[in-house]
Motif scaffolding. Structure first.
Motif, PDB file in Angstrom:
ATOM      1  N   ASP B 111       0.862  -1.176   0.000  1.00  0.00           N
ATOM      2  CA  ASP B 111       0.000   0.000   0.000  1.00  0.00           C
ATOM      3  C   ASP B 111       0.900   1.227   0.000  1.00  0.00           C
ATOM      4  O   ASP B 111       2.124   1.095   0.022  1.00  0.00           O
ATOM      5  CB  ASP B 111      -0.919   0.002   1.238  1.00  0.00           C
ATOM      6  CG  ASP B 111      -2.233   0.738   0.967  1.00  0.00           C
ATOM      7  OD1 ASP B 111      -2.183   1.798   0.303  1.00  0.00           O
ATOM      8  OD2 ASP B 111      -3.294   0.265   1.388  1.00  0.00           O
ATOM      9  N   VAL B 112       0.285   2.405  -0.011  1.00  0.00           N
ATOM     10  CA  VAL B 112       1.073   3.620   0.179  1.00  0.00           C
ATOM     11  C   VAL B 112       1.503   3.690   1.640  1.00  0.00           C
ATOM     12  O   VAL B 112       0.984   2.956   2.479  1.00  0.00           O
ATOM     13  CB  VAL B 112       0.270   4.889  -0.206  1.00  0.00           C
ATOM     14  CG1 VAL B 112       0.030   4.945  -1.692  1.00  0.00           C
ATOM     15  CG2 VAL B 112      -1.033   4.952   0.549  1.00  0.00           C
ATOM     16  N   ALA B 113       2.422   4.615   1.951  1.00  0.00           N
ATOM     17  CA  ALA B 113       2.950   4.664   3.307  1.00  0.00           C
ATOM     18  C   ALA B 113       1.875   5.019   4.324  1.00  0.00           C
ATOM     19  O   ALA B 113       1.870   4.495   5.432  1.00  0.00           O
ATOM     20  CB  ALA B 113       4.105   5.670   3.381  1.00  0.00           C
ATOM     21  N   PHE B 114       0.946   5.918   3.939  1.00  0.00           N
ATOM     22  CA  PHE B 114      -0.071   6.371   4.891  1.00  0.00           C
ATOM     23  C   PHE B 114      -1.468   6.162   4.303  1.00  0.00           C
ATOM     24  O   PHE B 114      -2.064   7.078   3.748  1.00  0.00           O
ATOM     25  CB  PHE B 114       0.139   7.847   5.235  1.00  0.00           C
ATOM     26  CG  PHE B 114       1.532   8.170   5.677  1.00  0.00           C
ATOM     27  CD1 PHE B 114       2.058   7.634   6.835  1.00  0.00           C
ATOM     28  CD2 PHE B 114       2.329   9.006   4.912  1.00  0.00           C
ATOM     29  CE1 PHE B 114       3.349   7.919   7.234  1.00  0.00           C
ATOM     30  CE2 PHE B 114       3.619   9.301   5.302  1.00  0.00           C
ATOM     31  CZ  PHE B 114       4.134   8.757   6.469  1.00  0.00           C
ATOM     32  N   PRO B 115      -2.010   4.936   4.454  1.00  0.00           N
ATOM     33  CA  PRO B 115      -3.319   4.657   3.854  1.00  0.00           C
ATOM     34  C   PRO B 115      -4.438   5.542   4.409  1.00  0.00           C
ATOM     35  O   PRO B 115      -5.340   5.939   3.676  1.00  0.00           O
ATOM     36  CB  PRO B 115      -3.573   3.191   4.221  1.00  0.00           C
ATOM     37  CG  PRO B 115      -2.242   2.636   4.572  1.00  0.00           C
ATOM     38  CD  PRO B 115      -1.436   3.764   5.112  1.00  0.00           C
ATOM     39  N   PHE B 172      -5.350  20.883  -0.199  1.00  0.00           N
ATOM     40  CA  PHE B 172      -4.745  20.040   0.825  1.00  0.00           C
ATOM     41  C   PHE B 172      -4.796  18.564   0.449  1.00  0.00           C
ATOM     42  O   PHE B 172      -3.935  17.789   0.853  1.00  0.00           O
ATOM     43  CB  PHE B 172      -5.396  20.300   2.191  1.00  0.00           C
ATOM     44  CG  PHE B 172      -4.934  21.586   2.793  1.00  0.00           C
ATOM     45  CD1 PHE B 172      -3.714  21.656   3.446  1.00  0.00           C
ATOM     46  CD2 PHE B 172      -5.669  22.748   2.640  1.00  0.00           C
ATOM     47  CE1 PHE B 172      -3.256  22.851   3.962  1.00  0.00           C
ATOM     48  CE2 PHE B 172      -5.218  23.957   3.140  1.00  0.00           C
ATOM     49  CZ  PHE B 172      -4.012  24.011   3.813  1.00  0.00           C
ATOM     50  N   ILE B 175      -1.796  18.112  -1.610  1.00  0.00           N
ATOM     51  CA  ILE B 175      -0.599  18.057  -0.767  1.00  0.00           C
ATOM     52  C   ILE B 175      -0.471  16.675  -0.137  1.00  0.00           C
ATOM     53  O   ILE B 175       0.614  16.077  -0.131  1.00  0.00           O
ATOM     54  CB  ILE B 175      -0.661  19.149   0.332  1.00  0.00           C
ATOM     55  CG1 ILE B 175      -0.542  20.533  -0.290  1.00  0.00           C
ATOM     56  CG2 ILE B 175       0.421  18.923   1.377  1.00  0.00           C
ATOM     57  CD1 ILE B 175      -0.747  21.664   0.696  1.00  0.00           C
ATOM     58  N   LEU B 179       2.631  14.164  -0.556  1.00  0.00           N
ATOM     59  CA  LEU B 179       3.389  13.729   0.623  1.00  0.00           C
ATOM     60  C   LEU B 179       3.431  12.199   0.697  1.00  0.00           C
ATOM     61  O   LEU B 179       4.494  11.597   0.889  1.00  0.00           O
ATOM     62  CB  LEU B 179       2.726  14.319   1.864  1.00  0.00           C
ATOM     63  CG  LEU B 179       3.369  14.144   3.230  1.00  0.00           C
ATOM     64  CD1 LEU B 179       2.972  15.320   4.112  1.00  0.00           C
ATOM     65  CD2 LEU B 179       2.965  12.865   3.928  1.00  0.00           C
ATOM     66  N   ILE B 182       5.752  10.685  -2.029  1.00  0.00           N
ATOM     67  CA  ILE B 182       7.185  10.878  -1.782  1.00  0.00           C
ATOM     68  C   ILE B 182       7.665   9.870  -0.741  1.00  0.00           C
ATOM     69  O   ILE B 182       8.660   9.170  -0.932  1.00  0.00           O
ATOM     70  CB  ILE B 182       7.467  12.326  -1.325  1.00  0.00           C
ATOM     71  CG1 ILE B 182       7.318  13.270  -2.514  1.00  0.00           C
ATOM     72  CG2 ILE B 182       8.866  12.450  -0.725  1.00  0.00           C
ATOM     73  CD1 ILE B 182       7.553  14.717  -2.184  1.00  0.00           C
ATOM     74  N   VAL B 183       6.920   9.795   0.372  1.00  0.00           N
ATOM     75  CA  VAL B 183       7.336   8.876   1.432  1.00  0.00           C
ATOM     76  C   VAL B 183       7.241   7.422   0.946  1.00  0.00           C
ATOM     77  O   VAL B 183       8.112   6.600   1.234  1.00  0.00           O
ATOM     78  CB  VAL B 183       6.486   9.094   2.706  1.00  0.00           C
ATOM     79  CG1 VAL B 183       6.867   8.101   3.784  1.00  0.00           C
ATOM     80  CG2 VAL B 183       6.656  10.510   3.214  1.00  0.00           C
ATOM     81  N   HIS B 186      10.185   6.618  -1.244  1.00  0.00           N
ATOM     82  CA  HIS B 186      11.429   6.541  -0.472  1.00  0.00           C
ATOM     83  C   HIS B 186      11.511   5.287   0.372  1.00  0.00           C
ATOM     84  O   HIS B 186      12.575   4.677   0.472  1.00  0.00           O
ATOM     85  CB  HIS B 186      11.569   7.774   0.434  1.00  0.00           C
ATOM     86  CG  HIS B 186      12.285   8.909  -0.216  1.00  0.00           C
ATOM     87  ND1 HIS B 186      13.661   8.953  -0.317  1.00  0.00           N
ATOM     88  CD2 HIS B 186      11.833  10.027  -0.812  1.00  0.00           C
ATOM     89  CE1 HIS B 186      14.014  10.062  -0.949  1.00  0.00           C
ATOM     90  NE2 HIS B 186      12.922  10.728  -1.268  1.00  0.00           N
ATOM     91  N   THR B 187      10.398   4.902   1.001  1.00  0.00           N
ATOM     92  CA  THR B 187      10.524   3.892   2.057  1.00  0.00           C
ATOM     93  C   THR B 187       9.868   2.557   1.744  1.00  0.00           C
ATOM     94  O   THR B 187      10.108   1.598   2.468  1.00  0.00           O
ATOM     95  CB  THR B 187       9.909   4.415   3.379  1.00  0.00           C
ATOM     96  OG1 THR B 187       8.531   4.674   3.167  1.00  0.00           O
ATOM     97  CG2 THR B 187      10.586   5.679   3.841  1.00  0.00           C
ATOM     98  N   MET B 188       9.049   2.462   0.703  1.00  0.00           N
ATOM     99  CA  MET B 188       8.248   1.255   0.546  1.00  0.00           C
ATOM    100  C   MET B 188       8.673   0.371  -0.631  1.00  0.00           C
ATOM    101  O   MET B 188       7.961  -0.560  -0.989  1.00  0.00           O
ATOM    102  CB  MET B 188       6.761   1.630   0.358  1.00  0.00           C
ATOM    103  CG  MET B 188       6.190   2.530   1.424  1.00  0.00           C
ATOM    104  SD  MET B 188       5.959   1.685   2.987  1.00  0.00           S
ATOM    105  CE  MET B 188       4.496   0.722   2.621  1.00  0.00           C
ATOM    106  N   ILE B 213       3.856  19.433  -3.126  1.00  0.00           N
ATOM    107  CA  ILE B 213       4.105  19.842  -1.737  1.00  0.00           C
ATOM    108  C   ILE B 213       4.743  21.226  -1.658  1.00  0.00           C
ATOM    109  O   ILE B 213       4.560  21.927  -0.681  1.00  0.00           O
ATOM    110  CB  ILE B 213       4.964  18.812  -0.963  1.00  0.00           C
ATOM    111  CG1 ILE B 213       6.351  18.681  -1.581  1.00  0.00           C
ATOM    112  CG2 ILE B 213       4.283  17.469  -0.887  1.00  0.00           C
ATOM    113  CD1 ILE B 213       7.373  18.207  -0.599  1.00  0.00           C
ATOM    114  N   LEU B 214       5.487  21.635  -2.689  1.00  0.00           N
ATOM    115  CA  LEU B 214       6.149  22.938  -2.608  1.00  0.00           C
ATOM    116  C   LEU B 214       5.252  24.069  -3.108  1.00  0.00           C
ATOM    117  O   LEU B 214       5.336  25.189  -2.604  1.00  0.00           O
ATOM    118  CB  LEU B 214       7.445  22.925  -3.430  1.00  0.00           C
ATOM    119  CG  LEU B 214       8.586  22.081  -2.866  1.00  0.00           C
ATOM    120  CD1 LEU B 214       9.738  22.011  -3.845  1.00  0.00           C
ATOM    121  CD2 LEU B 214       9.068  22.638  -1.544  1.00  0.00           C
TER     122      LEU B 214
END
Lengths: 227, 556
Positions: B111-115, B172, B175, B179, B182-183, B186-188, B213-214
């Motif tokens: 999944d994505v980092a923050f489901p 938002f 955003i 976010l 990106i995470v 990087h991490t998954m 995000i920017l």
């Protein structure tokens, strides 16, 4: 959830806080820390718009900004700066004690941080009410004695927008602390799982650093100019 | 080393589609694939809404007189068209739909980092859409999608704040998606999935997320300032109170120019995937294509001033922004050249996704090159605020982003639904879209060059022929959109069952079954190959949930 059936088969002593889609605690911690850093970058850009507006209008009206800043209370602002820096120290100590698994100290320092945050907000309320009595609320209710009242009004609304947005972040921070205190009290955090404390710490320090920029830009900008 | 998974006859295979059949199981899902589908339905709806506005605009412009709608209504029509298409269709389209559905699968994650944040982003998006829709039904807004003060802050008596709030809130969600991606990247990533083995779609999503995000927070604060200016008159954009309306333009375009790259970068990722698959060749110059995405994202942040050439910006700033705008052409050209080099001596098949991708390359080329006309200081003064600009950005946004969206829809349709779409109809529709699009927007280049200003509901009679051509093209384009809507919906029930890898493609998403199981793979894939490394089909191991069968789609 339906996914849990699949994971349950090869769940070999997983940490209870490990979400199903992560391989291990380390990956989960990395993800949440990076997530918070990315979020803080968006926050910098969010405040950035106001800082840009401040830079432009200050470079246009340096004298008016300097004079208008005399209407801010350097003493209260200074006390608040000290309060916030101290709260960053207590927050850092809370993070340390969550890492070593010292529950009592963790709760203590979280409570101290929250009290300092509330102190900051209390002083902010006093400052805002002074401004209200002095008729320095831009827009509806603005009576400025000095020269160029319209340009001074830009200073004051920048003051309210920037410190207001900052105070909003403080209120959110204090609410997060309330949750952290509750869960820390319940013993949810351990050396294996403390990333909520850690990333809330990052957020708290960020809000602190924003103030470190706001204080000189708003309060001290007229310090060397005779008012 | 292939492990044949034999489906147990009695028990239907669990897929993300039949893992829960209730409405609640969709509205509270944390599965990135289902959230992708929620976004698919939402943004397609807003595309329809924006399309209706476009239809009314084109109908009004059929004749030189204002006979269908009033000037005020026309202002609202083009404003609502722009706002709906930009903020509620194009920006979320490919990232939130295909990014959500595919990105975790492409990198071999569950999944994505923050489901939870992912689901939240959809609700935030819908809340923003609710505010914007309220404004729309209450009477709409007429400031143009750009909200320039002083009109938007002091004079417009339409629903500026409600619409602005809607965009503020929807921002938002953008955003949160950025976010999350990106995470996640990087991490998954699965073991062995190194950065330079990532599919180029993932690189494009990464670059897009950086812009999200920017840039988006700056738009948020800008809209907040407009709302404050409008309600309490703080004076920041009002010269009578010491403020400066040009500051708004700087802040607005600091987001809104990079936002163009939010719309087109994911499309470029889609095109890279499709071109490689249907040429059966590894993409030419993988690293250049990957880094050109990042270069576009970074340089894209430094060009906003080319929207202010005629807004009292200093000439020197103008020259610098002009130069930097030309610089964006370099990474863009790298992509076009590399796609072309990938096609060279490839064994090309012209399936519908490929037709859209080839269409993208041609139309993006025209859109990009006319962008250089506009980045030239002298010429821009002539064509500024004319139909030339309108034609230019529609070549990027419709000819580029929308064609890639349709290409992606066809390419990954078998993966998402488990059904094949009718290829003949799809090829026909792709041609209709291409012809209709060019007939709609090419005449607008000429109109603009001849001096027809944008945002006018009446015009000089000598422009009528070109406007009639444009409207005729728009009706053909509409047919090109209605066709896929019909046959894709038809294929949901009647389409042939899709195999795991209908295109003989290379990405990890083709190594799992169609539709994928809830956790994407039965076990974490271990990646030992580069992206676009075409291998004999029997070596490609399916690590999804077994063979496709009808029961896996319906759960009956």
């Amino acid at each position: 959830m339906a996914q849990s059936e699949v994971t349950a088969q090869h769940a070999i002593a997983h940490h209870p806080a490990l979400a199903h889609h992560f391989e291990n605690m380390e990956q989960q911690r990395e993800a949440s820390t990076l997530g918070m850093w990315v979020f803080l970058i968006t926050e910098i850009m969010f405040f950035g718009g106001l800082f840009l507006a401040y830079s432009i209008y200050r470079s246009w009206y340096p004298q008016v900004f300097a004079e208008a800043s005399h209407h801010l209370d350097i003493l209260l602002g200074g006390i608040n700066t000290v309060v916030l820096i101290t709260s960053s120290l207590t927050m850092a100590l809370a993070v340390y004690h969550s890492q070593v698994g010292n529950r009592g100290k963790l709760v203590l320092f979280l409570i101290l941080t929250m009290l300092l945050g509330l102190t900051f907000l209390g002083i902010k309320v006093i400052e805002y009410s002074h401004k209200f009595h002095d008729g320095l609320i831009p827009g509806i209710h603005f009576h400025y004695e000095g020269p160029h009242p319209q340009q001074a009004q830009i200073f004051f609304w920048l003051y309210f927008a920037m410190t207001g947005l900052h105070a909003l972040h403080m209120i959110i921070g204090v609410s997060i602390l309330a949750f952290l205190i509750y869960f820390a009290w319940r013993g949810r955090y351990s050396p294996e799982y403390h990333s909520p404390v850690e990333i809330s710490g990052l957020y708290w320090h960020f809000v602190d650093i924003v103030w470190i920029f706001l204080f000189p830009l708003l309060y001290l900008v007229g310090f060397h100019v005779k008012g | 080393m292939s492990t044949a998974v034999i489906p147990v006859e009695a028990k239907p295979r669990t897929t993300y589609l039949n893992a829960g059949q209730t409405l609640k199981s969709w509205l509270l899902t944390l599965d990135h694939k289902r959230i992708g589908i929620l976004y698919l339905i939402s943004v397609t709806f807003f595309f329809l809404v924006g399309g209706i506005y476009a239809t009314l605009i084109r109908l009004e412009l059929l004749t030189p007189q204002g006979d269908l709608v009033s000037a005020q209504t026309y202002n609202k029509l083009f404003t609502q068209h722009g706002i709906t298409m930009v903020f509620f269709f194009l920006i979320p389209s490919i990232p939130a739909v295909f990014g959500n559905f595919l990105l975790p699968i492409m990198i071999g994650a569950k999944d994505v980092a923050f489901p939870r944040l992912n689901l939240l982003s959809w609700y935030v998006f819908m809340t923003g859409a609710l505010f914007a829709s309220y404004a729309m039904f209450a009477g709409g807004v007429d400031t143009g999608w750009t909200f320039y003060p002083p009109y938007s802050t002091n004079y417009a008596n339409t629903y500026v704040i409600a619409t602005g709030l809607g965009i503020f809130i929807a921002g938002f969600s953008s955003i949160l998606t950025g976010l999350n991606f990106i995470v996640t990247i990087h991490t998954m990533r699965a073991p062995g999935m190194t950065w330079f083995r990532l599919p180029l779609f993932v690189w494009a999503q990464y670059a897009t997320s950086l812009i999200q995000i920017l840039g988006t927070p700056v738009l948020a604060i800008t809209l907040l300032l407009v709302a404050l200016e409008r309600t309490v008159g703080i004076g920041i954009f009002d010269p009578r109170l010491g403020g400066d309306p040009v500051l708004f333009q700087h802040l607005f375009w600091f987001y809104s120019h990079p936002a163009v790259y939010i719309m087109v970068l994911p499309s470029m990722g889609v095109v890279s995937e499709i071109i490689a698959t249907f040429s059966r060749k590894p993409i030419f110059g993988y690293k250049f294509v990957a880094f050109s995405s990042l270069a576009i994202a970074i340089v894209g942040f430094l060009v906003w001033g080319h929207h202010l050439f005629t807004s009292s910006q200093s000439v020197y700033a103008g020259m610098l922004f002009s130069l930097l705008s030309y610089a964006v052409a370099i990474p863009s050209a790298i992509k076009v050249f590399n796609w072309t080099a990938t096609l060279y001596r490839g064994s090309i098949s012209y399936d519908a996704p490929m037709l859209y991708a080839l269409g993208f390359i041609g139309l993006f080329l025209i859109g990009g090159l006319t962008g250089l006309f506009l980045a030239a200081l002298g010429l821009d003064v002539h064509v500024h605020d004319t139909y030339f600009v309108v034609a230019h950005f529609h070549y990027i946004m419709v000819g580029g982003a929308l064609l890639a969206y349709l290409g992606a829809m066809h390419y990954w349709w078998p993966k998402m639904t488990g059904r094949l779409y009718p290829e003949g109809w799809a090829r026909f529709a792709a041609l209709v879209v291409f012809v209709g699009f060019n007939l709609t927007f090419f005449p607008q280049f000429i109109l603009g060059y001849l001096g027809m200003p944008r945002r006018y509901y009446t015009y000089a009679p000598e422009f009528q022929l070109l406007h009639v051509l444009s409207t005729a093209g728009a009706s053909i384009l509409a047919v090109g959109f209605i066709l896929p809507a019909i046959y894709l919906l038809w294929s949901l029930k009647k389409g042939p069952i899709a195999p795991a890898d209908p295109w003989l493609a290379t990405g990890l998403e083709w190594r799992t079954s169609s539709p994928p199981p809830p956790e994407n793979f039965e076990r974490t894939p271990i990646v030992t190959w580069n992206a676009y490394e075409f291998r004999p089909q029997e070596e490609a191991e399916v690590i999804g949930g077994g063979k496709p069968d009808a029961s896996s789609l319906t759960g009956e």
